[in-house]
Design a protein around this motif. Structure first.
Motif, PDB file in Angstrom:
ATOM      1  N   PRO A 102       0.792  -1.237   0.000  1.00 53.36           N
ATOM      2  CA  PRO A 102       0.000   0.000   0.000  1.00 53.36           C
ATOM      3  C   PRO A 102       0.823   1.286   0.000  1.00 53.36           C
ATOM      4  O   PRO A 102       0.380   2.308  -0.515  1.00 53.36           O
ATOM      5  CB  PRO A 102      -0.843  -0.115   1.273  1.00 53.36           C
ATOM      6  CG  PRO A 102      -0.975  -1.581   1.496  1.00 53.36           C
ATOM      7  CD  PRO A 102       0.341  -2.175   1.033  1.00 53.36           C
ATOM      8  N   SER A 103       2.033   1.251   0.548  1.00 51.14           N
ATOM      9  CA  SER A 103       2.842   2.470   0.598  1.00 51.14           C
ATOM     10  C   SER A 103       3.750   2.634  -0.623  1.00 51.14           C
ATOM     11  O   SER A 103       4.409   3.661  -0.761  1.00 51.14           O
ATOM     12  CB  SER A 103       3.695   2.478   1.868  1.00 51.14           C
ATOM     13  OG  SER A 103       4.627   1.408   1.831  1.00 51.14           O
ATOM     14  N   PHE A 104       3.771   1.652  -1.529  1.00 55.79           N
ATOM     15  CA  PHE A 104       4.677   1.710  -2.676  1.00 55.79           C
ATOM     16  C   PHE A 104       4.058   2.520  -3.806  1.00 55.79           C
ATOM     17  O   PHE A 104       2.928   2.268  -4.219  1.00 55.79           O
ATOM     18  CB  PHE A 104       5.009   0.300  -3.169  1.00 55.79           C
ATOM     19  CG  PHE A 104       5.971   0.297  -4.327  1.00 55.79           C
ATOM     20  CD1 PHE A 104       7.300   0.652  -4.149  1.00 55.79           C
ATOM     21  CD2 PHE A 104       5.536  -0.039  -5.602  1.00 55.79           C
ATOM     22  CE1 PHE A 104       8.180   0.661  -5.221  1.00 55.79           C
ATOM     23  CE2 PHE A 104       6.409  -0.030  -6.672  1.00 55.79           C
ATOM     24  CZ  PHE A 104       7.730   0.316  -6.478  1.00 55.79           C
ATOM     25  N   THR A 105       4.811   3.505  -4.309  1.00 57.24           N
ATOM     26  CA  THR A 105       4.318   4.369  -5.395  1.00 57.24           C
ATOM     27  C   THR A 105       5.277   4.420  -6.582  1.00 57.24           C
ATOM     28  O   THR A 105       5.167   5.300  -7.426  1.00 57.24           O
ATOM     29  CB  THR A 105       4.070   5.805  -4.881  1.00 57.24           C
ATOM     30  OG1 THR A 105       5.304   6.324  -4.370  1.00 57.24           O
ATOM     31  CG2 THR A 105       2.991   5.832  -3.806  1.00 57.24           C
ATOM     32  N   GLY A 106       6.197   3.479  -6.663  1.00 58.32           N
ATOM     33  CA  GLY A 106       7.204   3.499  -7.724  1.00 58.32           C
ATOM     34  C   GLY A 106       6.879   2.609  -8.913  1.00 58.32           C
ATOM     35  O   GLY A 106       7.794   2.107  -9.572  1.00 58.32           O
ATOM     36  N   GLN A 107       5.599   2.434  -9.233  1.00 62.14           N
ATOM     37  CA  GLN A 107       5.214   1.569 -10.340  1.00 62.14           C
ATOM     38  C   GLN A 107       5.867   1.970 -11.671  1.00 62.14           C
ATOM     39  O   GLN A 107       6.342   1.089 -12.408  1.00 62.14           O
ATOM     40  CB  GLN A 107       3.686   1.523 -10.503  1.00 62.14           C
ATOM     41  CG  GLN A 107       2.959   0.867  -9.357  1.00 62.14           C
ATOM     42  CD  GLN A 107       2.715   1.771  -8.160  1.00 62.14           C
ATOM     43  OE1 GLN A 107       2.980   2.976  -8.194  1.00 62.14           O
ATOM     44  NE2 GLN A 107       2.212   1.198  -7.076  1.00 62.14           N
TER      45      GLN A 107
END
Length: 153
Positions: A102-107
């Motif tokens: 949920p905290s990962f935004t580096g897609q």
């Protein structure tokens, strides 16, 4: 061996035999001058080398490498549909899904693994439109899944 196979070999890579579907679908469909692949998991020899969410169980760097594997599998699917990779004239679209903590935004950085490899293989004709989407879970708990649209002659 085709010219594109030679280029891939120069990069130290090999296009695998096409993977068998894990559900009720086919690996690629041809419509007009386009070949659409089903979502490609980063399978190697029929096995996922890593599972879990990116940003938790899987590092972004490892996920980026897995995205490169998805490219090789996507090219295998395209080859099965059109016979030779040398027929591909352009990479049109890449849609990447990243199973994300949920905290990962580096897609976008993860899917860059696929985009950069397509550029290395196809040069300018490897530049493409793209989406990079974070999702809760992917089939078989894969960290990455990518689908491709290739134009061919």
């Amino acid at each position: 061996m085709s010219a594109l196979d030679d280029r891939i070999a120069e990069l130290g890579l090999v296009i695998p035999e096409g993977s068998k579907p894990v559900a009720a679908y086919i690996p690629a469909v041809v419509s007009g001058s386009l070949v659409y692949t089903s979502g490609q998991l980063p399978m190697v020899g029929g096995v996922l080398p890593a599972t879990g969410k990116v940003g938790a169980a899987v590092t972004p760097e490892d996920a980026k490498t897995l995205a490169r594997t998805c490219v090789l599998n996507g090219l295998a699917a395209a080859r099965s549909a059109i016979g030779s990779l040398d027929r591909i004239t352009r990479v049109v679209k890449v849609v990447g899904f990243v199973a994300s903590d949920p905290s990962f935004t580096g897609q976008p950085g993860v899917i860059n693994g696929a985009s950069e490899l397509l550029g290395d293989i196809f040069g300018e004709s490897g530049q493409h439109a793209r989406s990079a989407v974070g999702v809760a879970v992917l089939p078989l708990d894969a960290p990455v899944e990518i689908e491709f649209v290739f134009e061919f002659a």
